[in-house]
Motif scaffolding. Structure first.
Motif, PDB file in Angstrom:
ATOM      1  N   ASP A 193       3.437  61.843  57.626  1.00  0.00           N
ATOM      2  CA  ASP A 193       2.718  62.752  58.510  1.00  0.00           C
ATOM      3  C   ASP A 193       1.668  61.956  59.277  1.00  0.00           C
ATOM      4  O   ASP A 193       0.712  61.446  58.691  1.00  0.00           O
ATOM      5  CB  ASP A 193       2.041  63.848  57.678  1.00  0.00           C
ATOM      6  N   PRO A 194       1.817  61.805  60.617  1.00  0.00           N
ATOM      7  CA  PRO A 194       0.858  60.996  61.384  1.00  0.00           C
ATOM      8  C   PRO A 194      -0.559  61.544  61.312  1.00  0.00           C
ATOM      9  O   PRO A 194      -1.530  60.785  61.345  1.00  0.00           O
ATOM     10  CB  PRO A 194       1.420  61.040  62.814  1.00  0.00           C
ATOM     11  N   GLY A 195      -0.697  62.866  61.223  1.00  0.00           N
ATOM     12  CA  GLY A 195      -2.034  63.442  61.129  1.00  0.00           C
ATOM     13  C   GLY A 195      -2.737  63.036  59.847  1.00  0.00           C
ATOM     14  O   GLY A 195      -3.944  62.775  59.836  1.00  0.00           O
ATOM     15  N   LEU A 196      -1.980  62.973  58.773  1.00  0.00           N
ATOM     16  CA  LEU A 196      -2.539  62.580  57.483  1.00  0.00           C
ATOM     17  C   LEU A 196      -2.962  61.120  57.511  1.00  0.00           C
ATOM     18  O   LEU A 196      -4.042  60.755  57.027  1.00  0.00           O
ATOM     19  CB  LEU A 196      -1.502  62.817  56.389  1.00  0.00           C
ATOM     20  N   ARG A 197      -2.120  60.262  58.082  1.00  0.00           N
ATOM     21  CA  ARG A 197      -2.477  58.848  58.187  1.00  0.00           C
ATOM     22  C   ARG A 197      -3.720  58.668  59.047  1.00  0.00           C
ATOM     23  O   ARG A 197      -4.617  57.886  58.706  1.00  0.00           O
ATOM     24  CB  ARG A 197      -1.308  58.050  58.774  1.00  0.00           C
ATOM     25  N   LYS A 198      -3.803  59.375  60.178  1.00  0.00           N
ATOM     26  CA  LYS A 198      -4.981  59.264  61.038  1.00  0.00           C
ATOM     27  C   LYS A 198      -6.246  59.659  60.302  1.00  0.00           C
ATOM     28  O   LYS A 198      -7.320  59.079  60.520  1.00  0.00           O
ATOM     29  CB  LYS A 198      -4.797  60.147  62.285  1.00  0.00           C
ATOM     30  N   LYS A 199      -6.130  60.641  59.413  1.00  0.00           N
ATOM     31  CA  LYS A 199      -7.282  61.078  58.634  1.00  0.00           C
ATOM     32  C   LYS A 199      -7.786  59.954  57.746  1.00  0.00           C
ATOM     33  O   LYS A 199      -8.990  59.693  57.675  1.00  0.00           O
ATOM     34  CB  LYS A 199      -6.888  62.289  57.797  1.00  0.00           C
ATOM     35  N   TYR A 200      -6.854  59.249  57.071  1.00  0.00           N
ATOM     36  CA  TYR A 200      -7.258  58.155  56.189  1.00  0.00           C
ATOM     37  C   TYR A 200      -7.825  56.980  56.984  1.00  0.00           C
ATOM     38  O   TYR A 200      -8.797  56.347  56.581  1.00  0.00           O
ATOM     39  CB  TYR A 200      -6.063  57.691  55.355  1.00  0.00           C
ATOM     40  N   VAL A 201      -7.195  56.670  58.112  1.00  0.00           N
ATOM     41  CA  VAL A 201      -7.679  55.576  58.962  1.00  0.00           C
ATOM     42  C   VAL A 201      -9.084  55.881  59.468  1.00  0.00           C
ATOM     43  O   VAL A 201      -9.970  55.023  59.444  1.00  0.00           O
ATOM     44  CB  VAL A 201      -6.719  55.334  60.142  1.00  0.00           C
ATOM     45  N   ALA A 202      -9.306  57.122  59.929  1.00  0.00           N
ATOM     46  CA  ALA A 202     -10.628  57.523  60.420  1.00  0.00           C
ATOM     47  C   ALA A 202     -11.670  57.428  59.310  1.00  0.00           C
ATOM     48  O   ALA A 202     -12.829  57.059  59.560  1.00  0.00           O
ATOM     49  CB  ALA A 202     -10.563  58.945  60.970  1.00  0.00           C
ATOM     50  N   MET A 203     -11.266  57.747  58.100  1.00  0.00           N
ATOM     51  CA  MET A 203     -12.188  57.669  56.963  1.00  0.00           C
ATOM     52  C   MET A 203     -12.629  56.227  56.717  1.00  0.00           C
ATOM     53  O   MET A 203     -13.820  55.935  56.531  1.00  0.00           O
ATOM     54  CB  MET A 203     -11.512  58.235  55.726  1.00  0.00           C
ATOM     55  N   VAL A 204     -11.676  55.291  56.735  1.00  0.00           N
ATOM     56  CA  VAL A 204     -11.987  53.873  56.542  1.00  0.00           C
ATOM     57  C   VAL A 204     -12.893  53.370  57.662  1.00  0.00           C
ATOM     58  O   VAL A 204     -13.899  52.688  57.420  1.00  0.00           O
ATOM     59  CB  VAL A 204     -10.685  53.045  56.482  1.00  0.00           C
ATOM     60  N   GLU A 205     -12.563  53.720  58.910  1.00  0.00           N
ATOM     61  CA  GLU A 205     -13.359  53.259  60.055  1.00  0.00           C
ATOM     62  C   GLU A 205     -14.768  53.829  60.009  1.00  0.00           C
ATOM     63  O   GLU A 205     -15.739  53.128  60.324  1.00  0.00           O
ATOM     64  CB  GLU A 205     -12.660  53.652  61.355  1.00  0.00           C
ATOM     65  N   ALA A 206     -14.908  55.094  59.588  1.00  0.00           N
ATOM     66  CA  ALA A 206     -16.234  55.720  59.527  1.00  0.00           C
ATOM     67  C   ALA A 206     -17.117  55.022  58.497  1.00  0.00           C
ATOM     68  O   ALA A 206     -18.310  54.773  58.750  1.00  0.00           O
ATOM     69  CB  ALA A 206     -16.095  57.203  59.193  1.00  0.00           C
ATOM     70  N   VAL A 207     -16.557  54.699  57.351  1.00  0.00           N
ATOM     71  CA  VAL A 207     -17.333  54.013  56.310  1.00  0.00           C
ATOM     72  C   VAL A 207     -17.781  52.642  56.806  1.00  0.00           C
ATOM     73  O   VAL A 207     -18.944  52.246  56.627  1.00  0.00           O
ATOM     74  CB  VAL A 207     -16.500  53.889  55.014  1.00  0.00           C
ATOM     75  N   GLN A 208     -16.873  51.898  57.437  1.00  0.00           N
ATOM     76  CA  GLN A 208     -17.205  50.564  57.922  1.00  0.00           C
ATOM     77  C   GLN A 208     -18.237  50.604  59.046  1.00  0.00           C
ATOM     78  O   GLN A 208     -19.155  49.778  59.083  1.00  0.00           O
ATOM     79  CB  GLN A 208     -15.933  49.857  58.387  1.00  0.00           C
ATOM     80  N   GLN A 209     -18.118  51.570  59.942  1.00  0.00           N
ATOM     81  CA  GLN A 209     -19.060  51.674  61.055  1.00  0.00           C
ATOM     82  C   GLN A 209     -20.470  52.025  60.596  1.00  0.00           C
ATOM     83  O   GLN A 209     -21.454  51.672  61.250  1.00  0.00           O
ATOM     84  CB  GLN A 209     -18.563  52.718  62.060  1.00  0.00           C
ATOM     85  N   LYS A 210     -20.568  52.697  59.454  1.00  0.00           N
ATOM     86  CA  LYS A 210     -21.877  53.108  58.944  1.00  0.00           C
ATOM     87  C   LYS A 210     -22.429  52.145  57.894  1.00  0.00           C
ATOM     88  O   LYS A 210     -23.346  52.475  57.145  1.00  0.00           O
ATOM     89  CB  LYS A 210     -21.778  54.519  58.366  1.00  0.00           C
ATOM     90  N   GLY A 211     -21.850  50.946  57.854  1.00  0.00           N
ATOM     91  CA  GLY A 211     -22.401  49.914  56.989  1.00  0.00           C
ATOM     92  C   GLY A 211     -21.839  49.874  55.584  1.00  0.00           C
ATOM     93  O   GLY A 211     -22.296  49.069  54.761  1.00  0.00           O
TER      94      GLY A 211
END
Length: 412
Positions: free
Chosen positions: A349-367
């Motif tokens: 499910d591409p939507g599910l993968r995008k959710k996990y990718v966004a989660m990883v990027e959000a954590v990294q962007q916030k330090g």
């Protein structure tokens, strides 16, 4: 892995051509190829032709096919007798035993295969594979930050086995090779050792076992390759000491100077509670091993997971698991360390993968730090079961910042 060419635009649309060289590269391809992608690679197809007289002739033809992927199957091959290379100049630490099968329908015109025909590509080492992600062509995915990260990791040169481990008990041994992303079982050994009451038969059985272990080390452990940082012999009780003494004496007796040197400089003896593969987690926790491997990916995974479990036991409010709790923590920039399994990024499910990718990027962007666990390591398999209280959702974890914050470790 070698990157032959790459063209990806700012929207993540494009293609990458890669050339796998070993088992670990097959694993990387498995993590990159998703349902709907276009994959082009070499294939062998049986073609039938009819002559003017009406007779039929069948022959195997090698050709290049482009498929729209419907399924991908990876098999680690668990190294039944795979032999490691002890050539220091070799880029691969072991004969490739993993297999990758890509199934789908043919999308490019070919004189031997009709459009729309179903075919399965059997990926081979040292053969180019082109992966295209383009929504216009039917793919539901693009090249996001996680998939691009996998490509960058896969093409780093000199990635061989960093640890060779022989986990043994009386009469049995497992030879394992730990690389950055995989734990490969190179061989399993079992020798019948009679009971001590049998006297000389018991001693003869032990000598046969020790000799088999020596042969296993020379065959399956790449002790001459510079990438190998440690040779671990682990066991309960006294077995490891007896095995090491025999192997060292035998290497000297047979004049195997390379093995004798490797044992002198890289050998580490570790106590474990059982002679099975899952004891590798105990091996990685050993302070001597941790000091030698503190820069390796799988050692960092093991330490991060260990910290999570300790926090879960001592300060439960800072260790959360489960999709809802992790998302809550990520949204509020409260995650110090996110632990997540690479299995989640293989979601169809591409939507599910995008959710996990966004989660990883959000954590990294916030330090924060995002640790992506390989499901081919013991630590990656353990992250799927962080606690008995939630066995259903368990592939993602996070430790939250702050002494009084409410969350911290989550697994999906």
């Amino acid at each position: 892995m070698k990157q032959v060419n790459k063209h990806i635009d700012k929207h993540g649309v494009g293609h990458v051509t890669l050339r796998p060289e070993d088992d670990q590269d097959m694993w990387h391809l498995y993590n990159l190829i998703q349902q709907g992608d276009l994959v082009r690679g070499p294939a062998v197809r049986r073609v039938q032709s009819v002559s003017a007289t009406g007779s039929t002739d069948s022959q195997r033809v090698r050709l290049n096919l482009t498929l729209q992927v419907s399924s991908v199957l990876f098999s680690a091959g668990d190294g039944e007798g795979a032999a490691a290379s002890n050539d220091p100049s070799s880029s691969s630490t072991a004969t490739s035993t993993a297999s990758l099968h890509i199934s789908g329908r043919v999308t490019s015109e070919n004189p031997h295969v009709r459009m729309g025909a179903h075919h399965t590509l059997d990926v081979e080492t040292n053969r180019d594979i082109r992966i295209e992600k383009d929504p216009v062509s039917g793919s539901q995915h693009v090249w996001d930050s996680v998939s691009l990260g996998v490509v960058e990791q896969s093409i780093v040169p000199g990635r061989g086995a960093e640890v060779a481990a022989v986990v043994c008990g009386e009469g049995q041994a497992v030879f394992c090779l730990l690389s950055e992303h995989m734990t490969v079982i190179a061989n399993r050994l079992k020798v019948n050792v009679p009971r001590k009451a049998s006297g000389s038969q018991h001693d003869a059985g032990l000598n046969k076992f020790y000799s088999a272990v020596y042969d296993g080390i020379t065959r399956h452990v790449p002790y001459q390759t510079p990438e190998l940082k440690a040779i671990v012999v682990a066991s309960p009780g006294w077995v490891r000491d007896a095995v090491v003494d025999y192997v060292q004496a035998e290497a000297t007796k047979r004049g195997n100077k390379a093995l004798a040197t490797a044992l002198r400089t890289k050998l580490v003896k570790v106590h474990v509670n059982s002679p099975h593969v899952h004891s590798l987690m105990e091996v990685l926790k050993n302070p001597q091993i941790a000091a030698q491997l503190n820069e390796t990916k799988f050692a960092r995974e093991g330490m991060a997971l260990d910290k999570f479990f300790k926090m879960l036991g001592s300060d439960e409010l800072r260790a959360w698991y489960g999709p809802d709790h992790v998302s809550f923590a990520v949204d509020r920039a409260a995650v110090g360390t996110l632990l997540i399994s690479d299995e989640l990024f293989r979601a169809s499910d591409p939507g599910l993968r995008k959710k996990y990718v966004a989660m990883v990027e959000a954590v990294q962007q916030k330090g924060g730090e995002a640790v992506i666990f390989s499901s081919m390591h013991e630590s990656g398999q353990r992250i799927a079961q962080p606690t008995h209280r939630n066995r259903r959702d368990s592939d993602i974890s996070s430790r939250r910042r702050g002494r009084r914050s409410r969350g911290g470790s989550v697994q999906w």
